[in-house]
Design an enzyme around this catalytic site. Structure first.
Site, PDB file in Angstrom:
ATOM      1  N   GLY A  89       1.139 -46.661  16.654  1.00  0.00           N
ATOM      2  CA  GLY A  89       1.829 -47.611  17.537  1.00  0.00           C
ATOM      3  C   GLY A  89       1.475 -49.033  17.178  1.00  0.00           C
ATOM      4  O   GLY A  89       0.944 -49.304  16.103  1.00  0.00           O
ATOM      5  N   ASN A  90       1.776 -49.961  18.074  1.00  0.00           N
ATOM      6  CA  ASN A  90       1.397 -51.366  17.847  1.00  0.00           C
ATOM      7  C   ASN A  90       1.068 -52.016  19.177  1.00  0.00           C
ATOM      8  O   ASN A  90       1.163 -51.396  20.232  1.00  0.00           O
ATOM      9  CB  ASN A  90       2.504 -52.106  17.086  1.00  0.00           C
ATOM     10  N   ARG A  91       0.697 -53.288  19.131  1.00  0.00           N
ATOM     11  CA  ARG A  91       0.154 -53.958  20.316  1.00  0.00           C
ATOM     12  C   ARG A  91       1.208 -54.609  21.205  1.00  0.00           C
ATOM     13  O   ARG A  91       0.860 -55.372  22.107  1.00  0.00           O
ATOM     14  CB  ARG A  91      -0.826 -55.045  19.885  1.00  0.00           C
TER      15      ARG A  91
END
Ligand code: PMT
Length: 402
Positions: free
Chosen positions: A213-215
């Site tokens: 995923g990412n932030r």
């Protein structure tokens, strides 16, 4: 105030909520200004407000009955009637107490019940002592309200109640009126337009419990969705996992992966006038998703990544009249990379974010960004509050449709 000579409030039904602060006496003047501007003003007062100014003052100024409790009109559901008949709501003065209740969705009197039921644009003019305004609880309430598209006017620094001085004084009635007029003007700018907005990250599963995923927090996309909705658009928000809570009034499609986001966007975009892709869509996903949880004892897995669908590119290939807005998250050569994406993905506008630095972009309250467009309505690199950047995007959409 309106500069065109035609009042922007003419014929608008405005709910004026008055809460318990000494600045309530100045709100009588605000009521008068709004009536003079052509608004049909319906006043709701809290119990505490009636200790500062009498309801009869507002009744005389507006020509309408003033309501103070949900029980004022036996036989009707007063808060529902009021909520549905007004075009716009103003709360002035707005105490720390009412800000907190509005942020939390507490509905324990006529004003808060009406505002919880209503979907109209809301303007609030806070007034309180400095300690209350600076308190993290109030800051969180204001942030939550702003994220939902509520317009906050003031407060300003100056004399406060009890002879004190400092930040927390309610803005002057003329300034509140100007904000109300601006909101009234904006509230129909995108009426009749269907806008699809994406927000948040995507999660690409590795096994039943792990993902890549990412932030992204979803703040940026949700700010665009809230702003477009406040301007009267019919908004579909395609929202990735774990993202911030969207405001009421949007059609929300929740998705997890890039593939799911692609399907949701392509289906929602069919009859849309614009698509704004603020989501941080994963570019790659694991080729295989393990059926069971990957075991530590089996050693580090070899994960082969494969590309996900490029949603924006696909939309650009069948663009038609639809306005396409993309984001570009870049760490260097912002303008050149942004211009490349504008052309390569057949976009009308691209917001180029500088990312990878602490305090801006993914997960933060602000974006360091520039706006690049096909028609030269560009904005150089600067720091924006996300809702301010959302407003700049919606300004350009409105111009485009205007
Ligand atoms: O969510 P926040 O915490 O508020 O943070 C906001 C943000 C930094 C995530 C946001 O402002 C932002 O920059 N979003 C786009 C991030 C991104 O994926 O940039 P990109 O340069 O990789 O992609 C370019 C564009 O193509 C984007 O509009 C993206 O949505 C789109 N894209 C990307 C990959 C893909 N497979 N399909 C796409 O449509």
């Amino acid at each position: 105030m309106s500069t065109s000579g035609t009042s922007l409030l003419k014929g608008k039904r405005v709910l004026l909520g008055v809460t318990g602060g000494i600045a309530a006496y100045k709100v009588a003047h605000l009521a008068r200004l709004m009536v003079a501007a052509g608004a049909d003003v319906r006043v709701v007062m809290t119990d505490a407000a009636t200790r500062f100014v009498g309801p009869d003052t507002f009744a005389a100024l507006t020509g309408n009955p003033v309501h103070t409790t949900v029980w004022d009109e036996p036989g009707t559901v007063l808060h529902v009637r009021l909520a549905h008949e007004v075009d716009l709501a103003v709360v002035a003065p707005a105490t720390a107490n009412v800000l907190s209740k509005l942020a939390q969705g507490i509905a324990d009197d006529l004003l808060t019940s009406t505002l919880l039921e209503s979907r109209c644009p809301v303007v609030v003019a806070p007034a309180m002592h400095t300690g209350m305004w600076d308190h993290p609880a109030t800051c969180a309430s204001v942030e939550a309200l702003e994220a939902r598209g509520v317009t906050i006017v003031g407060p300003v620094a100056g004399p406060l109640a009890a002879g004190d001085e400092g930040m927390g004084r309610m803005s002057e009635p003329e300034e509140i009126l100007a904000a109300v007029e601006a909101v009234a003007a904006r509230s129909t700018e995108l009426a009749g337009r269907r806008i699809v907005v994406t927000a948040g990250p995507t999660h690409e599963p590795l096994d039943p419990v792990r993902f890549i995923g990412n932030r992204s927090s979803g703040r940026m996309g949700v700010a665009v969705a809230a702003e477009a909705h406040a301007r009267g658009a019919d908004v579909t928000l395609v929202l990735g996992p774990g993202a911030v809570t969207p405001p009421a009034g949007l059609h929300v499609m929740r998705v997890e992966t890039a593939e799911q986001m692609r399907d949701a966007v392509v289906s929602a975009a069919k009859d849309a006038d614009a698509v704004v892709m603020a989501a941080a869509v994963a570019d790659f996903r694991p080729e295989r998703v393990a059926e069971g949880k990957l075991k530590k004892e089996a050693g580090p897995p070899e994960v082969r990544l494969v590309p996900t669908p490029d949603i924006l590119k696909e939309l650009g290939e069948s663009k038609g009249d639809r306005v396409l807005v993309g984001f570009a998250a870049e760490t260097s050569e912002l303008e050149a990379s942004g211009r490349r994406k504008l052309l390569a993905k057949n976009l009308d506008l691209v917001v180029v974010n500088e990312v990878g630095r602490e305090g801006t972009g993914f997960g933060f309250e602000t974006n360091d960004a520039m706006i690049l467009t096909r028609d030269g309505d560009d904005e150089p690199l600067r720091t924006w509050a996300k809702r301010e950047l959302a407003a700049a995007i919606c300004d350009r959409l409105a111009k485009r449709f205007g």
